[in-house]
Design an enzyme around this catalytic site. Sequence first.
Site, short mmCIF file in Angstrom:
data_model
loop_
_atom_site.label_atom_id
_atom_site.label_comp_id
_atom_site.label_asym_id
_atom_site.label_seq_id
_atom_site.Cartn_x
_atom_site.Cartn_y
_atom_site.Cartn_z
N HIS A 1 19.23 3.95 5.92
CA HIS A 1 19.49 3.36 7.18
C HIS A 1 20.64 2.43 7.11
O HIS A 1 21.93 1.32 7.53
CB HIS A 1 18.37 2.09 6.69
CG HIS A 1 18.77 1.15 5.59
ND1 HIS A 1 19.28 -0.16 5.48
CD2 HIS A 1 17.84 1.80 4.34
CE1 HIS A 1 18.77 -0.18 4.72
NE2 HIS A 1 18.49 0.54 3.51
N THR B 1 2.77 12.66 1.46
CA THR B 1 3.01 13.27 2.37
C THR B 1 4.82 13.35 2.90
O THR B 1 4.81 12.15 3.25
CB THR B 1 2.13 12.92 3.12
OG1 THR B 1 0.80 13.60 2.63
CG2 THR B 1 2.47 14.30 4.72
N CYS C 1 19.66 -7.10 0.17
CA CYS C 1 18.49 -6.43 -1.39
C CYS C 1 18.45 -7.99 -2.43
O CYS C 1 17.36 -6.89 -3.04
CB CYS C 1 18.88 -5.05 -2.02
SG CYS C 1 19.90 -3.78 -1.10
#
Length: 372
Positions: free
Chosen positions: A203, A242, A325
């Site tokens: 991102h 996965t 963040c």
Amino acid sequence: MNSIAYFDHNASTPVHARVLEKMLPFFSVHFGNASSGTHAYGLHAERAVKQARETIAASIGCSSQEIIFTSGSTEAINLGIRGVYEAYASKGREIVTVGSEHKAVLDTCRYLGEKGAKITRLGVDRSGRINPDELEQAVSDKTLLVCIMLANNETGVIQDLKKIAEIVHSKGSILMSDTTQAWGKIPVDIHELGIDICCMSGHKIYGPKGVGMIYARRKNPRVTLSPLIFGGGHERGLRSGTLNVPGIVGLGAAVERLPEMLQHAAVYEKWRDRMEKELIASGKGSVNASGVRLPNTSNLVYAPEKASRLIVKLPEFAFSSGSACTSANPEPSHVLQAMGVPDEEIQHSVRISFGELNTEEQVSSFISALVK
Ligand code: PLP
């Protein structure tokens, strides 16, 4: 939303249309599990992951086996630090890092410190750079790992990683660099810089959120990591779970655009320099770090208003008072504190980061708003 000028590209970027186009089929038609190699659905997904891995490897100049897909840089950093710490437990328990690193690095080191690691945090000077002599003294033959970012997310300050790598390697230690903010903003040659471990986040480069990768050198010397997540043995057992196929396809497509992103750097630098020059000339502000830094990033001290007030007063511009963040945490910026910026000035500091959503007109209106 489009009427708000977005000056927070270091926090996140929109997914580029070409990237989205490549990702979309992998949410629906090509939804297969990349580990289900017994049928066409799985094989299609597996091939797409392989292709993305090869694109990324070719782009950054490593082998595809040196790339491990993760959920982003935070996970990559955790895997790098804790993975080395566990894999080399018999060598020593020392890690050297810097006070202005991202919290993903600092908090992971703090956690290991609580478990018995010896963590040395180097300081930075007023320009945000470390002193190589201090690094030289801090690193010993017991130092497992040195973590120093290439470019800082709040100030854009770029460390002299080549020199840092020479020091780290001369002591037989491993250099991990948080390169999250550097990709697409400056050219990054991991071999030239001498990086052993680094990371990337989708991102930050006009790719999707929730995907990233860690590069870990496999030869000269080989860096071994212990996994953090156990399960199906994906990613050569280093990151089970996965695979996020649409995300990985998106990361590959975003990486294909890195050279295109770099072409904009000169324009951002021109806008940034003009903004800083006009702000300083108006007598209303100053710049927190004006040395070698990312071309799109500016950390300004705006004297007339506290950052929190300025953000509210200028709702037509989206910018931040620090790193996204850590915005859940209202404490003053640890990056600016590490640089020795006084608390009063930190409260008046804002981060502007330009990118592909911006125009010269937006920059001009922002300058006018600040100055007038
Ligand atoms: N490192 C730096 C320098 C960053 O700027 C960020 C995000 O802002 C991260 C690490 C964490 O990246 P992610 O959002 O992919 O977890």
